[in-house]
Motif scaffolding. Structure first.
Motif, PDB file in Angstrom:
ATOM      1  N   THR A  13     -58.679  -3.138  68.504  1.00 10.02           N
ATOM      2  CA  THR A  13     -59.581  -4.152  67.961  1.00 10.02           C
ATOM      3  C   THR A  13     -60.909  -3.560  67.503  1.00 10.02           C
ATOM      4  N   ASP A  14     -61.281  -2.401  67.996  1.00  9.51           N
ATOM      5  CA  ASP A  14     -62.550  -1.773  67.613  1.00  9.51           C
ATOM      6  C   ASP A  14     -62.374  -0.687  66.559  1.00  9.51           C
ATOM      7  N   THR A  20     -56.402   2.188  62.255  1.00  4.38           N
ATOM      8  CA  THR A  20     -55.693   1.278  63.159  1.00  4.38           C
ATOM      9  C   THR A  20     -54.287   1.783  63.435  1.00  4.38           C
ATOM     10  N   ASN A  42     -56.859  -6.997  65.869  1.00  8.10           N
ATOM     11  CA  ASN A  42     -57.511  -8.125  65.216  1.00  8.10           C
ATOM     12  C   ASN A  42     -56.619  -8.721  64.141  1.00  8.10           C
ATOM     13  N   ASP A  43     -56.934  -9.954  63.782  1.00  8.87           N
ATOM     14  CA  ASP A  43     -56.286 -10.631  62.665  1.00  8.87           C
ATOM     15  C   ASP A  43     -56.670  -9.912  61.369  1.00  8.87           C
ATOM     16  N   GLY A  70     -58.141 -14.937  67.375  1.00 11.30           N
ATOM     17  CA  GLY A  70     -58.432 -13.949  66.343  1.00 11.30           C
ATOM     18  C   GLY A  70     -57.794 -12.597  66.605  1.00 11.30           C
ATOM     19  N   THR A  71     -57.022 -12.499  67.698  1.00  9.50           N
ATOM     20  CA  THR A  71     -56.321 -11.253  68.006  1.00  9.50           C
ATOM     21  C   THR A  71     -54.822 -11.504  68.123  1.00  9.50           C
TER      22      THR A  71
END
Length: 81
Positions: A13-14, A20, A42-43, A70-71
């Motif tokens: 997510t970060d 990614t 994340n989305d 949102g994840t």
């Protein structure tokens, strides 16, 4: 009850694309064939690109779970080195 057991989890997510998939792929490389990886992401772009990239590499996407915050959690089984 799920028909799989998660062996490892990675949180991306970060991380920003294209890193990614790189971070998720490195985590997958640590697993043995038959083990299952959960990728927390994340989305948006990762939800589209990471599952497709794992499929292209010969891995089995078992499930994509919408956490409704949102994840997502992508569940992938390692089929190939």
């Amino acid at each position: 009850m799920a028909d799989f057991t998660i062996d490892e989890t990675v949180d991306i997510t970060d991380v920003v694309c294209p890193m990614t998939f790189v971070k998720a792929k490195v985590a997958m490389e640590e697993l043995e064939i038959g083990q299952v990886l959960s990728v927390h992401m994340n989305d948006g772009e990762p939800v589209q690109n990471v599952p497709r990239s794992f499929k292209e590499e010969g891995q089995q996407v078992l499930k994509l779970i919408d956490n409704e915050d949102g994840t997502y959690d992508l569940i992938v089984k390692k089929l190939e080195e």
